[in-house]
Design an enzyme around this catalytic site. Structure first.
Site, PDB file in Angstrom:
ATOM      1  N   GLN A   1      44.351  51.678  36.121  1.00 35.05           N
ATOM      2  CA  GLN A   1      43.654  50.576  36.783  1.00 35.05           C
ATOM      3  C   GLN A   1      42.526  51.101  37.674  1.00 35.05           C
ATOM      4  O   GLN A   1      41.749  50.325  38.201  1.00 35.05           O
ATOM      5  CB  GLN A   1      44.635  49.767  37.643  1.00 35.05           C
TER       6      GLN A   1
ATOM      7  N   ARG B   1      50.894  42.632  41.684  1.00 30.88           N
ATOM      8  CA  ARG B   1      50.097  41.409  41.723  1.00 30.88           C
ATOM      9  C   ARG B   1      49.966  40.868  43.151  1.00 30.88           C
ATOM     10  O   ARG B   1      50.194  39.681  43.408  1.00 30.88           O
ATOM     11  CB  ARG B   1      50.699  40.361  40.808  1.00 30.88           C
ATOM     12  N   CYS B   2      49.661  41.763  44.058  1.00 28.29           N
ATOM     13  CA  CYS B   2      49.405  41.305  45.421  1.00 28.29           C
ATOM     14  C   CYS B   2      48.696  42.422  46.176  1.00 28.29           C
ATOM     15  O   CYS B   2      48.706  43.566  45.759  1.00 28.29           O
ATOM     16  CB  CYS B   2      50.682  40.929  46.146  1.00 28.29           C
TER      17      CYS B   2
ATOM     18  N   GLU C   1      45.999  37.225  42.119  1.00 33.23           N
ATOM     19  CA  GLU C   1      47.389  37.363  42.541  1.00 33.23           C
ATOM     20  C   GLU C   1      47.899  36.166  43.323  1.00 33.23           C
ATOM     21  O   GLU C   1      49.100  36.111  43.644  1.00 33.23           O
ATOM     22  CB  GLU C   1      47.503  38.611  43.407  1.00 33.23           C
TER      23      GLU C   1
END
Ligand code: CDP
Length: 792
Positions: free
Chosen positions: A228, A375-376, A747
């Protein structure tokens, strides 16, 4: 799924600028199975690497005998930590400033830890050879909770670290303790909760892997890798291996989901690269599903104590939080060095009060590394969950409606920019509007009337209505405050417009399925009027894209998107000069609209961006540099603060504890929406994850340290079958911290929705005094809570 969306459309649909639901450009190849993932890569002479992992959670390594494995036909090499130590590669730095074993030398510290690696002609031989490696372990007592880790006399897990005398990983404080103590002294009521956000795993569709290809002649290293953050990973590779950075090329091809799981550097990447370097042939390492589930970055695992000081009218005066996190054996996730506990201290939420004090503590345990930003933004999910559970409980204890108590405490629209008690500067918001919209869509008053009637009758089936009004913080930097391993969190965009008016946009971020090839092209379309289909977006190749910190924590749009806006505007300035030259007019008289430059007052005297692009290479004003291209590195002035209000309605059987979602309404505000369809898709995915965490998805360990959740029979990832129907709504409050007013959204729904689901279940039984059921709110847990409540 139904959607109610408001958004502004900029420019005509054929250009496909901001606000248009342009179909995803990348889907042509992705839905046809024509994507190009790491495991699709086959290079001449490529070898395969398989990893031997520890079967126990905590043990001293007495000996490793690799002779039988080495003798197996087809095996090219067997690597151990001892062999890597010869190259100074047995340990590596993590993105959080810790160290992590690449292959264990002294001890194993979690089940699934990498102990040895086999490189063979094919993967079957490599896995067969693992069986032939004989490791003698001297088993030590495993430490399986942060409380046990910090207890007196706990076995020291990180005895490899100089000066480490206990299992404490970090301690971090935010806010004002004295002011918070005063708020609690002045309070009419104090509401508290102890809750646990369980360990979970991002489990992307594609597991982690790489193909490392070291050219024996030039020593150039190319690593095709599920990353990523390819640029940051390249820099760390250079630091770890000592190889010159310009000779390392990281290519992240298509990525099948990341969700934070592909941010850390895993031992497999390092071992495959070392093997290719030593052997002189390309080496592929791709995890199995079980390896991914037991050894790669986990998330959450937070034990949280929160207290709210309130007046009897329900005004919040202060917040006190103590949090204990289970970080596993190595502190290996990525996060800004100044915020050891991540951005957890956004825990003050959407509410206006003068004082808060947050103490966060992390412990090493014998679990795989945890704490990834699943996802945060660096633990915002846990923070949002805690404050929304607390506010809901405050409503019950003070006898105020849960929607009303939120209204009484919301930061008001005219208070922005708003400085929170822990020091964040919120950019913009209209919390009352988002909540009202969600309540209107769901029909809140009717539902409360229905609930009252069912309670009155003492029905077996009860309705529960759960609310969560979350605020998030996304888009790290700014660079002076946010960094990863010291690298400032800016991001970049390079835009090149060719003579025929077609463009290539290269970015420092890296999509893992979020649709960047579409939305970033739309930004260019918006700024320059070049149709979005004429803009090719390239990401993920460190040799061919400008340096950036990567995609996680919803930072691509706030940072990479802003870089794209700025460079497109810079090129528009040059294009305006060229247009003035072509039109024989003064630069100040040129107007621009949707790809057309015209002379003010004479709209027929015009040239298009395509005419200008050609002129940039063929007919320039005297003395102007040729070409139409540039790069911009964008350091955001601040984070952006998306928000929303979610309402969940459940029907709960009070005899069995079974509950089912009847309605799920999500109103999100991510500022200006570039592509509303893609935004809706991001929210759908996040809601499915939030639902899963609240109802089914968690990882546990037995007392010996075995990971329960090593496969999709035990770790329940939701499918379309279980996932409820979602109803989406929107409000649009542009961000002043972003050149087009966009906030991140990737997110939001994962951050905001778990509390809404749990609050709904608790709301159905709150009249019986039930205030807390930990996630996942399994029917059995609800049933036990009901039994206990009826006894007391
Ligand atoms: O960093 P990441 O791509 O995961 O998250 P993001 O920046 O929130 O973007 C997720 C997707 O939604 C991207 O394709 C964005 O361009 C798109 N998006 C949008 O269309 N409008 C927004 N206001 C925010 C995101």
């Amino acid at each position: 799924m139904t959607t109610e969306t408001i958004h502004q459309k900029f420019g005509p649909p054929e250009i496909g600028g901001i606000g248009h639901s342009v179909k995803r450009a990348e889907d042509d190849r992705l839905v046809q199975g024509a994507g190009h993932y790491v495991d699709d890569i086959v290079l001449p002479g490529m070898l395969h690497l398989a990893m031997l992992r520890s079967p126990v959670a905590h043990a001293r390594i007495v000996s490793i005998d690799t002779s039988a494995a080495e003798a197996l036909e087809g095996v090219v090499a067997v690597l151990t930590g001892e062999a890597l130590a010869g190259y100074n590669l047995a340990w590596m730095p993590t993105l959080s400033g810790d160290t992590q074993a690449v292959l264990a030398t002294d001890k194993v510290r979690f089940q699934g830890q990498e102990v040895a690696a086999v490189v063979a002609e094919n993967p079957y031989v490599a896995y067969d050879a693992l069986e032939l490696i004989d490791v003698e372990y001297d088993v030590l007592p495993p430490v399986m909770s942060p409380q046990a880790a910090l207890a007196d006399g706990a076995p020291l897990i990180r005895d490899d670290k100089e000066g480490q005398t206990d299992n404490r990983c970090y301690q971090w404080e935010a806010g004002d303790k004295a002011a918070t103590d005063r708020a609690f002294e002045a309070a009419d009521h104090v509401v508290s909760i102890d809750t646990f956000y369980p360990r979970s795993h991002p489990s992307p569709l594609e597991t982690c892997g790489c193909v490392a290809d070291v050219d024996p002649a030039t020593k150039h290293v190319t690593v095709h890798m599920t990353s990523q953050a390819p640029h940051a990973h390249r820099t760390l590779f250079a630091m770890v291996t000592g190889l010159p950075e310009q000779n390392i090329r990281i290519i992240s091809p298509d990525i099948g989901g990341g969700f934070g799981n592909k941010v850390p550097i895993y031992p497999g990447y390092v071992v495959a690269t070392a093997a290719s370097l030593v052997i002189g042939r390309p080496v592929k390492w791709v995890e199995t599903r079980t390896e991914n589930l037991i050894s790669t970055g986990f998330a959450r695992d937070y034990h949280m104590h929160g207290e709210l000081a309130l007046t009897s009218e329900g005004r919040i005066l202060g917040l006190r939080v103590k949090m204990l996190s289970d970080n596993g054996a190595f502190f290996a996730d990525a996060q800004p060095t100044r915020f050891k506990a991540g951005l957890f201290h956004i825990v003050t939420g959407s509410y206006d009060y003068p004082a808060a004090h947050v103490v966060t503590e992390g412990a090493y345990t014998n679990k795989a590394p945890g704490g990834v930003a699943y996802r945060c933004s660096f633990r915002v999910t846990e923070a949002s969950y805690l404050i929304e559970r607390l506010v809901q409980n405050a409503a019950y204890e003070l006898g105020i409606d849960p929607a009303e108590i939120r209204r009484r405490n919301f930061i008001q629209p005219d208070q922005f920019p708003y400085t929170s008690p822990t020091g964040f500067v919120y950019d913009s918001g209209n919390y009352p509007a988002a909540l009202q919209k969600a309540l209107d869509i769901v029909g809140y008053d009717d539902l409360r009337a229905e609930q009252a009637a069912a309670r009155e009758r003492g029905d077996k089936m009860q309705v529960g209505i759960g609310i969560a009004s979350f605020t998030e913080v996304v888009g790290a930097g700014k660079g002076t405050e946010y960094d990863i391993a010291g690298l400032r969190m800016f991001d970049s965009a390079e835009l090149r417009i060719h003579p025929t008016g077609k463009a290539i946009l290269k970015l420092g971020v890296r999509s893992q399925g979020q649709g960047h090839e579409t939305t970033f092209a739309q930004i260019v379309a918006n700024e320059l009027g070049i149709p979005s289909i004429d803009v090719k977006v390239m990401e993920g190749d460190t040799d061919n894209t400008p340096y950036g910190l990567g995609t996680y924590a919803s930072r691509s749009t706030p940072v990479g998107g802003a870089a794209t806006v700025v460079i497109a505007r810079k090129l528009r300035e040059k294009a305006t000069k060229i247009a003035a030259h072509l039109l024989e007019a003064a630069e100040g008289d040129i107007e621009f609209d949707a790809g057309k430059f015209s002379v003010r007052g004479s709209p027929d005297q015009a040239v298009t961006i395509q005419d200008v692009a050609l002129a940039a290479y063929t007919n320039l004003p005297e003395g102007m540099e040729a070409g139409l291209e540039g790069v911009h590195y964008y350091d955001p002035p601040n984070m952006t603060y998306p928000f929303g209000s979610y309402v969940v309605v459940v029907d709960l059987d009070t005899e069995t504890g079974q509950w089912k979602v009847r309605r799920m309404v999500a109103v999100d505000d991510c500022g200006v929406r570039i592509n509303p369809m893609i935004v809706d898709g991001q929210i759908h995915g996040g809601l499915a994850e939030g639902y899963a965490m609240s109802s089914m998805q968690f990882i546990t360990f037995d007392e010996d340290g075995n990971c329960i959740g090593s496969n999709f029979m035990d770790y329940l990832v939701p499918t379309a079958w279980e996932t409820p129907r979602f109803e989406l709504g929107a409000t649009v409050t542009p961000s002043p911290h972003h050149p087009i007013g966009a906030k991140g959204v990737g997110e939001s729904a994962t951050v905001g929705s778990p509390a809404a689901f749990v609050n709904a279940v608790i709301d159905a039984v709150a009249d019986r005094g039930i205030r807390n059921i930990d996630m996942p709110v399994l029917p059995s847990r609800v049933w036990h809570a009901l039994q206990e409540a009826s006894r007391s």
